[in-house]
Scaffold this active site. Structure first.
Site, PDB file in Angstrom:
ATOM      1  N   GLU A 125      45.816  46.055  28.159  1.00 27.07           N
ATOM      2  CA  GLU A 125      45.050  45.583  29.287  1.00 27.07           C
ATOM      3  C   GLU A 125      44.320  44.220  29.060  1.00 27.07           C
ATOM      4  O   GLU A 125      44.018  43.787  27.925  1.00 27.07           O
ATOM      5  CB  GLU A 125      43.816  46.687  29.682  1.00 27.07           C
ATOM      6  CG  GLU A 125      43.046  46.367  30.767  1.00 27.07           C
ATOM      7  CD  GLU A 125      42.161  47.504  31.165  1.00 27.07           C
ATOM      8  OE1 GLU A 125      41.121  47.519  31.686  1.00 27.07           O
ATOM      9  OE2 GLU A 125      42.536  48.703  30.608  1.00 27.07           O
ATOM     10  N   GLU A 129      35.622  40.254  34.859  1.00 29.82           N
ATOM     11  CA  GLU A 129      34.876  41.411  35.529  1.00 29.82           C
ATOM     12  C   GLU A 129      33.537  40.554  35.968  1.00 29.82           C
ATOM     13  O   GLU A 129      33.212  39.765  35.053  1.00 29.82           O
ATOM     14  CB  GLU A 129      34.609  42.517  34.331  1.00 29.82           C
ATOM     15  CG  GLU A 129      35.643  43.222  33.819  1.00 29.82           C
ATOM     16  CD  GLU A 129      35.256  43.640  32.420  1.00 29.82           C
ATOM     17  OE1 GLU A 129      35.966  44.733  32.341  1.00 29.82           O
ATOM     18  OE2 GLU A 129      34.579  42.945  31.659  1.00 29.82           O
TER      19      GLU A 129
END
EC number: 3.2.1.14
Length: 299
Positions: A125, A129
């Protein structure tokens, strides 16, 4: 139906020393190919993909789920209007190394998390954010094979008004380096050797997920709520992020990607250009066996 942006299914590690990330909260896989045999992943067959969501939806390349998604002159509007909303756009295909560029505005709101996630079936991943209570910072993170034994991978970069101004966020992903860019300027680089000599380096075919969720929901763990900036008050919504456009460069266009073993290494990925129907269109690249891929992607 499982909600990919729900943090409820994973435990949280409490304490201020921990780095609470969206990636930690949301990663999941329907079939993990380093644990068992899994179906192949549909590939992006074109080397280049680009779409402007101000023109409306692109249903052949993206699926939407888990909450309101509308299309406006500012792009796709992903909104949290009530408890349980976590609207997400997920690519219909995977890509194998390359570049993802997203033009967007993050959502405001205490406890509201906007995100761009590249995620593979074995839980590699790479993330961007944004926390709704801080419009001047964006966080970056990565995971290898879902390894959450340490929480020292996160990074912070300053940004001028992530919520009121559209910015371009880029992830450039190769077998040797991941580089995050804001408006064309590099803000962070991860080398393969620096991710536990590659063991935690993201290196398997990824989907693109773009979405928004309430890290500050009262049902979340205290640590998750603290990381998200506090409890979310849904009466102050709706909370909306705007996705203007996405472009992707796929280093290895393919009809599908196949895990040949359970190592989770990028050298184990087989590239198929069979004529089987695929969810996206494009010109497939030439077939590569793993030795060809290794030779052509080493930097």
């Amino acid at each position: 139906m499982h909600n990919p942006f729900s943090p409820s299914w994973r435990h949280s590690i409490l304490g201020l020393v921990c780095f609470y990330t969206l990636a930690f909260a949301q990663t999941y896989t329907d079939c993990n190919p380093i644990l068992k045999n899994c179906p192949s992943d549909p590939g992006l067959q074109a080397s280049q993909y680009a779409y402007d969501f101000r023109n409306g939806p692109d249903y052949s390349h993206w699926s939407g789920s888990n909450g309101p998604i509308t299309y406006t002159p500012f792009g796709a509007a992903l909104s949290i209007t009530q408890k349980g909303d976590s609207p997400t756009l997920t690519s219909a295909w995977y890509f194998f190394f390359g570049r993802v560029e997203v033009r967007m505005r993050a959502a405001s709101g205490t406890g509201i998390i906007s995100c761009i996630v590249l995620e593979s079936d074995d839980l590699d991943e790479i993330d961007w954010e944004w926390i709704g209570g801080d419009r001047q910072v964006v966080q970056t993170n990565y995971f290898g094979k879902g390894n959450t034994t340490t929480y020292d991978r996160g990074g912070y970069s300053p940004i001028a008004d992530a919520q009121g101004v559209t910015h371009v966020y880029t992830i450039d992903w190769t077998p040797s380096l991941v580089t995050w860019y804001i408006n064309g300027a590099p803000v962070r680089t991860l080398a393969y050797v620096d991710a536990v000599y590659g063991r935690n380096y993201p290196q398997t075919p990824m989907r693109v997920k773009i979405g928004i969720w309430a890290g500050g929901d009262s049902g979340n763990a205290n640590g998750t709520i603290a990381w998200a900036g506090g409890l979310t008050n849904y009466t102050q919504g709706p909370f909306t992020m705007y996705l203007e456009s996405v472009s992707v460069t796929n280093m290895y266009p393919a009809a599908s990607y196949i895990y040949k073993d359970m190592s989770g290494s990028w050298q184990s990925i087989a590239i198929s250009n069979s004529p089987a129907p695929q969810p996206v269109s494009g010109t497939a690249g030439k077939d590569l066996d793993t030795s060809d891929a290794a030779n052509s992607t080493t930097t």
